[in-house]
Design a protein around this motif. Sequence first.
Motif, PDB file in Angstrom:
ATOM      1  N   VAL A 392      -6.502   7.168   6.724  1.00 35.07           N
ATOM      2  CA  VAL A 392      -5.271   6.758   6.055  1.00 35.07           C
ATOM      3  C   VAL A 392      -4.629   7.968   5.389  1.00 35.07           C
ATOM      4  CG1 VAL A 392      -6.011   4.384   5.696  1.00 35.07           C
ATOM      5  CG2 VAL A 392      -6.576   6.110   3.974  1.00 35.07           C
ATOM      6  N   THR A 393      -3.442   7.763   4.857  1.00 36.94           N
ATOM      7  CA  THR A 393      -2.734   8.836   4.170  1.00 36.94           C
ATOM      8  C   THR A 393      -2.244   8.339   2.813  1.00 36.94           C
ATOM      9  OG1 THR A 393      -0.428   8.415   4.801  1.00 36.94           O
ATOM     10  CG2 THR A 393      -1.839   9.460   6.452  1.00 36.94           C
ATOM     11  N   ALA A 394      -1.795   9.299   2.020  1.00 44.27           N
ATOM     12  CA  ALA A 394      -1.183   8.971   0.729  1.00 44.27           C
ATOM     13  C   ALA A 394       0.327   9.065   0.802  1.00 44.27           C
ATOM     14  CB  ALA A 394      -1.721   9.896  -0.362  1.00 44.27           C
ATOM     15  N   ALA A 395       0.884   9.084   2.015  1.00 45.20           N
ATOM     16  CA  ALA A 395       2.340   9.107   2.179  1.00 45.20           C
ATOM     17  C   ALA A 395       2.888   7.701   1.980  1.00 45.20           C
ATOM     18  CB  ALA A 395       2.715   9.636   3.562  1.00 45.20           C
ATOM     19  N   ASN A 396       3.820   7.546   1.050  1.00 46.17           N
ATOM     20  CA  ASN A 396       4.361   6.229   0.718  1.00 46.17           C
ATOM     21  C   ASN A 396       5.126   5.627   1.894  1.00 46.17           C
ATOM     22  OD1 ASN A 396       3.357   6.671  -1.826  1.00 46.17           O
ATOM     23  ND2 ASN A 396       5.352   6.945  -2.804  1.00 46.17           N
ATOM     24  N   TYR A 397       5.256   4.304   1.865  1.00 44.58           N
ATOM     25  CA  TYR A 397       6.154   3.623   2.799  1.00 44.58           C
ATOM     26  C   TYR A 397       7.431   3.260   2.064  1.00 44.58           C
ATOM     27  CZ  TYR A 397       8.418   0.196   5.714  1.00 44.58           C
ATOM     28  OH  TYR A 397       9.367  -0.466   6.451  1.00 44.58           O
ATOM     29  N   HIS A 398       8.568   3.681   2.605  1.00 41.90           N
ATOM     30  CA  HIS A 398       9.866   3.436   1.987  1.00 41.90           C
ATOM     31  C   HIS A 398      10.380   2.058   2.377  1.00 41.90           C
ATOM     32  CE1 HIS A 398      10.269   8.063   2.544  1.00 41.90           C
ATOM     33  NE2 HIS A 398       9.509   7.782   1.497  1.00 41.90           N
ATOM     34  N   ILE A 399      10.391   1.136   1.450  1.00 40.37           N
ATOM     35  CA  ILE A 399      10.959  -0.180   1.728  1.00 40.37           C
ATOM     36  C   ILE A 399      12.472  -0.079   1.875  1.00 40.37           C
ATOM     37  CG2 ILE A 399      11.320  -2.503   0.768  1.00 40.37           C
ATOM     38  CD1 ILE A 399       8.530  -2.321  -0.418  1.00 40.37           C
ATOM     39  N   ILE A 400      13.091   0.690   0.991  1.00 48.17           N
ATOM     40  CA  ILE A 400      14.530   0.970   1.089  1.00 48.17           C
ATOM     41  C   ILE A 400      14.735   2.447   0.769  1.00 48.17           C
ATOM     42  CG2 ILE A 400      16.852   0.519   0.178  1.00 48.17           C
ATOM     43  CD1 ILE A 400      15.941  -2.267  -0.606  1.00 48.17           C
ATOM     44  N   ARG A 401      15.470   3.145   1.614  1.00 48.17           N
ATOM     45  CA  ARG A 401      15.897   4.501   1.269  1.00 48.17           C
ATOM     46  C   ARG A 401      17.420   4.578   1.311  1.00 48.17           C
ATOM     47  NH1 ARG A 401      16.340   7.986   5.921  1.00 48.17           N
ATOM     48  NH2 ARG A 401      15.463   7.089   7.827  1.00 48.17           N
ATOM     49  N   TYR A 402      17.943   5.658   0.770  1.00 48.22           N
ATOM     50  CA  TYR A 402      19.381   5.749   0.551  1.00 48.22           C
ATOM     51  C   TYR A 402      20.175   5.674   1.847  1.00 48.22           C
ATOM     52  CZ  TYR A 402      23.749   7.358  -1.615  1.00 48.22           C
ATOM     53  OH  TYR A 402      25.040   7.458  -2.070  1.00 48.22           O
ATOM     54  N   ALA A 403      19.609   6.204   2.945  1.00 47.08           N
ATOM     55  CA  ALA A 403      20.305   6.100   4.231  1.00 47.08           C
ATOM     56  C   ALA A 403      20.528   4.639   4.603  1.00 47.08           C
ATOM     57  CB  ALA A 403      19.504   6.814   5.319  1.00 47.08           C
ATOM     58  N   ASP A 404      19.578   3.760   4.256  1.00 48.97           N
ATOM     59  CA  ASP A 404      19.767   2.320   4.443  1.00 48.97           C
ATOM     60  C   ASP A 404      21.055   1.865   3.762  1.00 48.97           C
ATOM     61  OD1 ASP A 404      17.807   0.761   5.876  1.00 48.97           O
ATOM     62  OD2 ASP A 404      16.338   1.264   4.349  1.00 48.97           O
TER      63      ASP A 404
END
Length: 551
Positions: A392-404
């Motif tokens: 696994v990684t410690a990279a977050n999952y973006h539920i919403i980002r600004y490009a959205d």
Amino acid sequence: MKKIFFTLSIMGILVTSCSDEFLEKDPFGEITDEQVLLPENIEPLIISAYSILNGQGNEASNAFNSPASNWSFGDVLSDDAYKGGGGTGDQNQIHRMEIYTTDSQIIDVEQKWSVLYEGINRVNTVLKALKNSTEFDESTKNQRVAEMRFLRGHFYFELKKIYNRISYIDEEGNYFSNTMITSDEVWTKIEDDFNAAFTVLPDTQDDPGRPTKWAAKAYLCKTYIFQQKWTEANSAADEVIVNGGYSLLPNFNEVFLPDNDNGPEVVFAIQYSINDGSPNNYNGSIGDRLMPPGGPRYNQYGFLRPSQNLVNAFKTDVEGAPQLDNVDVTETDNVDPRLDVIVGRPGIPYKDLGINYEEDWARDLATYGPYGPKKRVISANDPNYLPSWPYVTAANYHIIRYADVLLWKAEASIELDELEDGRTYINMVRNRAKTGTYIQNLDGTADAANYLIATYDTAFDTKEEAIVALRTERRLEMAHEGHRFFDLVRWGIAAEVINTYLEKEKIQRGFLTGATFVEGKHEYMPIPQSQIDSGGTDDSGNSLTTQNPGY
């Protein structure tokens, strides 16, 4: 209305991560009802509500059946990805989802539903405890209520977009089955939660895992977008753009680096961590643990394989515009530079490893083709990557980002016949891809491929042309972030797009033979049979929970 009552066992709550800091707390033992209402005991309950965001609903390692990133539900079900892995028998239930033979008893259908309702259960438990607590500081209590309502809005939103005809439970235990509450009423309740969160939450948070006022407004915008409430969505997007303080990072390939997990482009993200003392590193990206692509530096699980159709979508013409001919990309073709950030392609450097991705990295090459996932796979050189089980990684999952948000603004503007506004916001996203750094060859002397991308520099001639540009841009920008299938469904074009995709892909990918998307059925997952069986009956013996059409 039927009343149901539920309890959350406090003993043995598995506290998985929502923030690298504020969720690193220990679970506590069994306590009395009165003690539950003390602030020091409510806060761990709040943590447990955040913890379920990552899709890990038990102490097994199978959160890939209910991934927070929705890679199987949102990518594999679309034209963007194949399941991958060691053939069709490896996680066969996901293969069945991929070829649209899903039924109401497969584990992914059951587990995703269960995990999301467990999130709602935990939130409602907290909300009731906060309501009854007299010891909590009032200001802090109000903020925690707002946070919980944000989370409840998220969990119900996920259920709505995946299953559509869902049941609703509030913090008082009031239960409305899917025959007792309408779709519009569910949407209204989701809107109410995000509105309530927006009213109270602060502009910023010290703990990055907690939602802000503008995250709530952005999620409300998304809720409007899914209902085609274009005026409301347009206004909500404007508020976030003007007041939220967000911005696009200069380089697309930096958006998914752990260093930028909570950077200016991130509106709300699930916080992951590794090597933090948690059992089995389940605070990491456990739902995505099947993504390592193989090769000399990664384990070869080999799931989430980019489709040929997705790769072809990045081809551009001599002026840098999307070509959209679905002719297979060759080495001499011009391509959008985002392609090699998102997809592992033979002969193109992979991350910062100093080596090219090659087709022999690909597990079961004959079945799933040569491409591998890349966008949300982090470098094996990065300390946030765990090179041992469960990978696994410690990279977050973006539920919403600004490009959205920018693309929702563009979409709402176009639907309101404000085509120039739409073009402006599409170009903001597209210009970042154009002006950012491009992937270089191994010695750093040239671009790794023929990258060419242009913005839309003249007005759209028609609304239809603008819609095509918007939908194309959203696919290219958001590929492999778990959104594509849900976009196709809300646009009302899922059957058309997916069956057209399958027509060609079946020739190259024999495992898709026999796959057909049935309009009016496959837009949503079936309601789990266990839920129908346990949902009770009315006075006439009719089930209170009924199945989605076609299943």
